[in-house]
Scaffold this motif. Structure first.
Motif, PDB file in Angstrom:
ATOM      1  N   UNK A 154       0.801  -1.217   0.000  1.00  0.00           N
ATOM      2  CA  UNK A 154       0.000   0.000   0.000  1.00  0.00           C
ATOM      3  C   UNK A 154       0.841   1.277   0.000  1.00  0.00           C
ATOM      4  N   UNK A 155       2.160   1.146   0.044  1.00  0.00           N
ATOM      5  CA  UNK A 155       2.997   2.344   0.070  1.00  0.00           C
ATOM      6  C   UNK A 155       4.326   2.075  -0.626  1.00  0.00           C
ATOM      7  N   UNK A 156       5.018   3.174  -0.960  1.00  0.00           N
ATOM      8  CA  UNK A 156       6.307   3.081  -1.660  1.00  0.00           C
ATOM      9  C   UNK A 156       6.181   2.237  -2.932  1.00  0.00           C
ATOM     10  N   UNK A 157       5.271   2.682  -3.800  1.00  0.00           N
ATOM     11  CA  UNK A 157       4.960   1.978  -5.047  1.00  0.00           C
ATOM     12  C   UNK A 157       5.677   2.678  -6.194  1.00  0.00           C
ATOM     13  N   UNK A 158       6.401   1.920  -6.987  1.00  0.00           N
ATOM     14  CA  UNK A 158       7.237   2.496  -8.052  1.00  0.00           C
ATOM     15  C   UNK A 158       6.901   1.886  -9.398  1.00  0.00           C
ATOM     16  N   UNK A 159       6.535   2.752 -10.338  1.00  0.00           N
ATOM     17  CA  UNK A 159       6.277   2.345 -11.720  1.00  0.00           C
ATOM     18  C   UNK A 159       7.369   2.944 -12.600  1.00  0.00           C
ATOM     19  N   UNK A 160       7.905   2.150 -13.517  1.00  0.00           N
ATOM     20  CA  UNK A 160       8.990   2.591 -14.385  1.00  0.00           C
ATOM     21  C   UNK A 160       8.473   2.763 -15.813  1.00  0.00           C
ATOM     22  N   UNK A 161       8.752   3.911 -16.397  1.00  0.00           N
ATOM     23  CA  UNK A 161       8.391   4.178 -17.785  1.00  0.00           C
ATOM     24  C   UNK A 161       9.619   4.745 -18.503  1.00  0.00           C
ATOM     25  N   UNK A 162       9.666   4.544 -19.796  1.00  0.00           N
ATOM     26  CA  UNK A 162      10.775   5.084 -20.588  1.00  0.00           C
ATOM     27  C   UNK A 162      10.265   5.411 -21.982  1.00  0.00           C
ATOM     28  N   UNK A 163      10.834   6.440 -22.580  1.00  0.00           N
ATOM     29  CA  UNK A 163      10.435   6.809 -23.937  1.00  0.00           C
ATOM     30  C   UNK A 163      11.591   7.502 -24.648  1.00  0.00           C
ATOM     31  N   UNK A 164      11.520   7.475 -25.963  1.00  0.00           N
ATOM     32  CA  UNK A 164      12.503   8.127 -26.812  1.00  0.00           C
ATOM     33  C   UNK A 164      12.377   9.639 -26.638  1.00  0.00           C
ATOM     34  N   UNK A 165      13.399  10.271 -26.090  1.00  0.00           N
ATOM     35  CA  UNK A 165      13.329  11.697 -25.741  1.00  0.00           C
ATOM     36  C   UNK A 165      13.210  12.598 -26.964  1.00  0.00           C
ATOM     37  N   UNK A 166      13.537  12.106 -28.132  1.00  0.00           N
ATOM     38  CA  UNK A 166      13.409  12.917 -29.338  1.00  0.00           C
ATOM     39  C   UNK A 166      11.994  12.897 -29.903  1.00  0.00           C
ATOM     40  N   UNK A 167      11.093  12.154 -29.260  1.00  0.00           N
ATOM     41  CA  UNK A 167       9.690  12.100 -29.657  1.00  0.00           C
ATOM     42  C   UNK A 167       8.826  12.349 -28.421  1.00  0.00           C
ATOM     43  N   UNK A 168       7.523  12.405 -28.612  1.00  0.00           N
ATOM     44  CA  UNK A 168       6.616  12.569 -27.479  1.00  0.00           C
ATOM     45  C   UNK A 168       6.483  11.251 -26.724  1.00  0.00           C
ATOM     46  N   UNK A 169       6.125  11.284 -25.453  1.00  0.00           N
ATOM     47  CA  UNK A 169       5.963  10.049 -24.691  1.00  0.00           C
ATOM     48  C   UNK A 169       4.947   9.127 -25.357  1.00  0.00           C
ATOM     49  N   UNK A 170       5.358   7.889 -25.610  1.00  0.00           N
ATOM     50  CA  UNK A 170       4.497   6.951 -26.319  1.00  0.00           C
ATOM     51  C   UNK A 170       4.037   5.782 -25.480  1.00  0.00           C
ATOM     52  N   UNK A 171       4.308   5.817 -24.195  1.00  0.00           N
ATOM     53  CA  UNK A 171       3.945   4.678 -23.357  1.00  0.00           C
ATOM     54  C   UNK A 171       2.484   4.787 -22.888  1.00  0.00           C
ATOM     55  N   UNK A 172       1.925   3.662 -22.475  1.00  0.00           N
ATOM     56  CA  UNK A 172       0.595   3.635 -21.869  1.00  0.00           C
ATOM     57  C   UNK A 172       0.723   3.767 -20.361  1.00  0.00           C
ATOM     58  N   UNK A 173      -0.198   4.479 -19.751  1.00  0.00           N
ATOM     59  CA  UNK A 173      -0.221   4.562 -18.292  1.00  0.00           C
ATOM     60  C   UNK A 173      -0.945   3.358 -17.709  1.00  0.00           C
ATOM     61  N   UNK A 174      -2.105   3.030 -18.277  1.00  0.00           N
ATOM     62  CA  UNK A 174      -2.848   1.854 -17.816  1.00  0.00           C
ATOM     63  C   UNK A 174      -4.050   1.657 -18.721  1.00  0.00           C
ATOM     64  N   UNK A 175      -4.618   0.468 -18.690  1.00  0.00           N
ATOM     65  CA  UNK A 175      -5.909   0.226 -19.306  1.00  0.00           C
ATOM     66  C   UNK A 175      -6.960   1.008 -18.510  1.00  0.00           C
ATOM     67  N   UNK A 176      -7.757   1.826 -19.200  1.00  0.00           N
ATOM     68  CA  UNK A 176      -8.660   2.721 -18.475  1.00  0.00           C
ATOM     69  C   UNK A 176      -9.646   1.964 -17.599  1.00  0.00           C
ATOM     70  N   UNK A 177     -10.303   0.977 -18.158  1.00  0.00           N
ATOM     71  CA  UNK A 177     -11.343   0.267 -17.401  1.00  0.00           C
ATOM     72  C   UNK A 177     -10.760  -0.420 -16.164  1.00  0.00           C
ATOM     73  N   UNK A 178      -9.626  -1.070 -16.333  1.00  0.00           N
ATOM     74  CA  UNK A 178      -8.982  -1.731 -15.204  1.00  0.00           C
ATOM     75  C   UNK A 178      -8.528  -0.717 -14.159  1.00  0.00           C
ATOM     76  N   UNK A 179      -8.005   0.412 -14.628  1.00  0.00           N
ATOM     77  CA  UNK A 179      -7.506   1.429 -13.703  1.00  0.00           C
ATOM     78  C   UNK A 179      -8.652   2.053 -12.917  1.00  0.00           C
TER      79      UNK A 179
END
Length: 242
Positions: A81-106
């Motif tokens: 329930x605490x100290x939760x860490x999510x890691x994301x990475x993206x190509x800095x020469x473009x806009x962030x292309x990663x997904x944060x989460x599936x909306x319905x599940x989130x």
């Protein structure tokens, strides 16, 4: 060693000076080995690298077995329930292309587990040269509302197909130039956008009548404090750049 997400962030930046380092991705099969030069593989490998980094630095962690939802790591093993860490990475020469989460599940997850809103997102902005040299250009530690925004027809920036919502997508939080929409400024406004999206989305519309009530009840039970969530129509215009 116990370390929270901010501690991980500061160690990477200040002690390891990650923005001054260089790396490569190598693949071996039989007697053939190559240096990988495809940028789209870097993001997944950065997450695996961070797990190796945590082990190398003897930092306590546990891996989340549910790969469909944040976080990637629990930095307080035994307490999810605490100290939760999510890691994301993206190509800095473009806009962030990663997904944060599936909306319905989130939407379901944060009602049942409101502490999921406290996940820290450790975001790597990387570059890969033509000869496969990987460098980290930027590193951020953010909450979910600090990397999300609205869009034209929806209160959240989403992947939408045939009027059905799929993924929550990030905005460009590190630049205001030529950006039509602003990032959310607080948790309450993010939840307002979530509620309105639950209502607008045909797949979740049936739960819209009770979604906020259940969320607020569970949030108050967990955090021992009451949130006040504004109506989306009252704040929507705040998030359009003039």
């Amino acid at each position: 060693m116990k370390l929270d997400a901010m501690g991980v962030y500061k160690w990477l930046l200040e002690k390891d000076k990650i923005k001054e380092l260089q790396g490569q991705i190598k693949f071996y099969l039989g007697d053939v080995n190559i240096i990988v030069k495809q940028k789209d593989v870097v993001g997944n490998i950065v997450q695996e690298w961070l797990q190796g980094w945590l082990e190398k630095r003897n930092i306590d962690y546990a891996v989340n077995e549910n790969t469909q939802m944040p976080p990637d790591f629990f930095l307080s093993p035994g307490d999810e329930t605490k100290n939760l860490l999510e890691v994301k990475a993206f190509n800095r020469s473009a806009s962030p292309g990663f997904d944060i989460a599936d909306f319905r599940m989130y939407a379901e997850e944060i009602v049942e587990k409101p502490y999921m809103l406290d996940v820290d997102y450790l975001i790597f902005g990387y570059d890969m040269s033509d000869d496969g040299i990987v460098t980290i250009k930027d590193l951020w530690i953010k909450k979910v509302w600090e990397i999300t925004r609205r869009m034209d027809n929806w209160p959240l920036n989403l992947q939408v197909k045939a009027n059905v919502v799929h993924k929550i997508r990030p905005g460009v939080w590190y630049s205001t130039s030529r950006q039509k929409f602003k990032m959310f400024t607080c948790l309450e406004h993010f939840i307002s956008a979530m509620e309105e999206t639950v209502y607008q989305n045909p797949k979740t519309h049936g739960t819209a009548g009770t979604w906020k009530k259940e969320f607020l009840s569970n949030y108050q039970a967990f955090y021992k404090k009451k949130l006040s969530i504004p109506r989306w129509d009252d704040i929507a215009d705040k998030y359009i750049n003039e």
